[in-house]
Structures are given as C-alpha cells and as structure tokens.
Design an enzyme around this catalytic site. Structure first.
Site, PDB file in Angstrom:
ATOM      1  CE  LYS A   8      14.021  37.801  60.235  1.00 47.04           C
ATOM      2  NZ  LYS A   8      14.719  37.540  61.504  1.00 47.04           N
ATOM      3  CG  ASP A  56      17.430  38.687  57.979  1.00 47.55           C
ATOM      4  OD1 ASP A  56      18.185  37.695  58.042  1.00 47.55           O
ATOM      5  OD2 ASP A  56      17.012  39.313  58.968  1.00 47.55           O
TER       6      ASP A  56
HETATM    7  O1  C5P Z   1      23.284  41.761  57.212  1.00 41.07           O
HETATM    8  P1  C5P Z   1      22.676  42.586  58.287  1.00 41.07           P
HETATM    9  O2  C5P Z   1      22.896  44.050  58.084  1.00 41.07           O
HETATM   10  O3  C5P Z   1      21.266  42.252  58.578  1.00 41.07           O
HETATM   11  O4  C5P Z   1      23.459  42.189  59.596  1.00 41.07           O
HETATM   12  C1  C5P Z   1      23.655  43.049  60.679  1.00 41.07           C
HETATM   13  C2  C5P Z   1      24.855  42.577  61.461  1.00 41.07           C
HETATM   14  O5  C5P Z   1      24.582  41.293  62.033  1.00 41.07           O
HETATM   15  C3  C5P Z   1      26.101  42.375  60.628  1.00 41.07           C
HETATM   16  O6  C5P Z   1      26.845  43.552  60.558  1.00 41.07           O
HETATM   17  C4  C5P Z   1      26.839  41.297  61.388  1.00 41.07           C
HETATM   18  O7  C5P Z   1      27.527  41.888  62.466  1.00 41.07           O
HETATM   19  C5  C5P Z   1      25.725  40.462  61.999  1.00 41.07           C
HETATM   20  N1  C5P Z   1      25.416  39.235  61.232  1.00 41.07           N
HETATM   21  C6  C5P Z   1      26.279  38.166  61.296  1.00 41.07           C
HETATM   22  N2  C5P Z   1      25.987  37.012  60.607  1.00 41.07           N
HETATM   23  C7  C5P Z   1      24.875  36.914  59.858  1.00 41.07           C
HETATM   24  C8  C5P Z   1      23.969  38.002  59.776  1.00 41.07           C
HETATM   25  C9  C5P Z   1      24.279  39.158  60.477  1.00 41.07           C
HETATM   26  O8  C5P Z   1      27.298  38.214  61.984  1.00 41.07           O
HETATM   27  N3  C5P Z   1      24.622  35.778  59.205  1.00 41.07           N
END
Ligand code: C5P
Length: 293
Positions: A13, A145
């Site tokens: 993406k 995501d």
């Molecule tokens: O959910 P994912 O593992 O992709 O996110 C990685 C990190 O990015 C999370 O641990 C968080 O610190 C941050 N994040 C966030 N807000 C979001 C998506 C991700 O703070 N909407």
C-alpha cells in the site's frame, strides 16, 4: 470439494496522505489516511494439512534481511486457528510458502498484507466461514494496517486503522502511475509514533474534501498530493536517506512523499515519465514504477 492448496498475491500500500489527529490512552494514534493498493506483491501459497501445525518456508526474500520465524502471516494463522471449534482445531493446519518481495521497514504494509492475505486464504481453506468484519476484528489485534488489506479496496481509513471506508478514485487518479523508492535504511514505526516531536493534532479532514481535491487537481495531473504525512518530519530526522529520496524526486520536478512511517517515498508521475531517463540511485536502493490495483 474445497481446495487443498491456495495461492494468493498480497499487495503493498501507499498512504496518499496520513494525518495524526490525536492519541488514545493506550498510546495508539488516531489517524486519517487514504490507503491505496499497488502492484508490488508478495506471493503466498497455502497447503492444507491435517496435523494442526502452522509452518512457513521462505522461497524468495528480497528484503535483504532474514524474516522472523513467527512473522505476521504465521501469527495470523495462529489467531484464526484459535477461533476455530476446539474439536477441529487439533486437525486443521497449514504449510505457508512465502515469496517475499515487499521491502520491510518501508511503510508499505508488507507484513500486514501477508497477515490479511493469510486470514482470507485460511478462511477459505479451513472453511471457517467468518465475515470480513469478523476477520478484521482479529486482524486489528495483529497490526493496525491489517483491516485495510482485508477489504481489498482503496480506502479512507480512520481510528487507529480499523475504520475502513472503501472509496472509488476518479479514473485519472486510479490509472496514474506512482514511482516508489526504498532506501536500504528504515525507520522504526514505534519510534516514529512515540517521538515527542510528532504533530498529533492535525485538523480532521473529510472524505468530501478529499473527493473535491481529486476532482479538481488529479484530473489536471497536478502532482502535489492532498494533505501531508505527519510522520514524515519525524522519520526524516531518524533516517537521513528519506531526505535523499525526496531530493531525488525533487531534482526531476516530482513531488515526493513518504508512505506510512517510511522509509519508502513515492511520487505520482505523468504518463510521459520515462524511467530509463531517471537519475541513478545509490547501490542497494529499490525503485519500482507502480500502478494502482
Ligand atoms: O499496529 P502496528 O504493529 O502496525 O503498529 C506498530 C506501532 O506503531 C505500534 O506499536 C504503535 O506504537 C504505533 N502505532 C500507533 N498508532 C497507530 C498505528 C501504529 O501509535 N494508529
């Protein structure tokens, strides 16, 4: 008879823009973004097993780094298996074969796309019968995501990533090409999000505002994009290659923007753009001219 093997492509993406509007008590950020799917793919093969085991073999890995044993595809399979009726759980397993082409630490969602693709494929292979909404509820626990990739359409995304509104892009934007550059260095997503310098109070935008922009500017092939990526100024400080990538686009009169938390940078390019005439990039940098899918 249901199939015993399934092969699926997992697309990457781009975030056309990414605004941070606030932060939840648990530290996750409230965002608004338009996520689009591009033709840079991982390929996953799924083979049904009846030994209850979940295994993964990597036949291609173009990320330049070893992949973790328990990656998001395996975690997705484990999460779905945990939802299955206890009497069947002991039997249903899968052998996953991964062809990994989407770079990691790019902001292109490769791991999340693999997880979503695994949930969709196993929902068929194991005949789990869950709806996309039910899969998304599992997906968001794996990564913010993942829900977007489950809907398999370009989307307006809100919340922490779980509120998905599929959108139809105007033809001029939908058929335009995007040049994507990935430097070898990456930016850590948690580090970018937790930076004290991050802008967290961007005014909320509306789908209507985005739609009005696509109608007035994309049709005229204006290459400036709607809004901005709030993560970009922070990631730039952590990963100087992002500035080099932006400068590379700028030297060609193109408007570059980082996707996600970086470090990949992209630009919408005119139909006349000739990749062979592009200035050279340092060794180890990846470059791909992509279409929206
Ligand atoms: O959910 P994912 O593992 O992709 O996110 C990685 C990190 O990015 C999370 O641990 C968080 O610190 C941050 N994040 C966030 N807000 C979001 C998506 C991700 O703070 N909407």
């Amino acid at each position: 008879m249901p199939p015993n093997t399934i092969t699926r492509q997992a697309p990457a993406k781009l975030n056309l823009f990414l605004h941070i509007n606030g932060r939840r008590a648990d530290g996750y950020h409230l965002l608004q973004s338009v996520f689009v799917r591009i033709n840079w793919f991982d390929t996953l093969h799924f083979e049904l097993t009846t030994d209850g085991r979940i295994t993964r073999t990597d036949t291609i890995n173009q990320t330049g780094k070893p992949l973790p044993d328990i990656d998001l595809a395996v975690r997705a399979a484990m999460a779905l298996q945990a939802k299955i009726d206890l009497t069947l759980r002991g039997n249903l397993g899968v052998k996953i074969t991964l062809e990994k082409r989407i770079p990691s630490e790019a902001g292109m969602g490769g791991g999340s796309s693999d997880a979503a693709t695994t949930l969709l494929a196993l929902n068929d292979l194991w005949q789990t019968g869950l709806s996309v909404e039910q899969l998304a509820a599992i997906g968001v626990t794996l990564g913010a995501d993942v829900p977007f990739f489950l809907y398999q359409q370009h989307a307006w995304v809100q919340g922490i990533g779980e509120q998905i509104t599929p959108i139809r892009l105007p033809a001029a934007l939908a058929k335009s090409r995007f040049l994507v550059v990935k430097p070898p260095s990456g930016a850590s997503t948690p580090a970018v999000f937790s930076s004290p310098d991050l802008e967290r109070s961007t005014k909320t935008a509306t789908i209507e505002g985005f739609a009005a922009w696509t109608e007035t500017t994309a049709l005229q092939q204006h290459l400036e994009l709607f809004g901005r990526n709030d993560l970009q100024p922070v990631a730039l400080k952590m990963c100087p290659d992002i500035a080099k990538a932006l400068a590379w686009f700028d030297s060609q009169g193109l408007f570059g923007r980082m996707t996600g938390s970086g470090s990949a940078v992209f630009a919408q390019v005119p139909d006349s753009y000739d990749l062979n005439a592009a200035p050279s990039l340092p060794a180890g940098w990846l470059l791909k001219l992509c279409s929206l899918i």
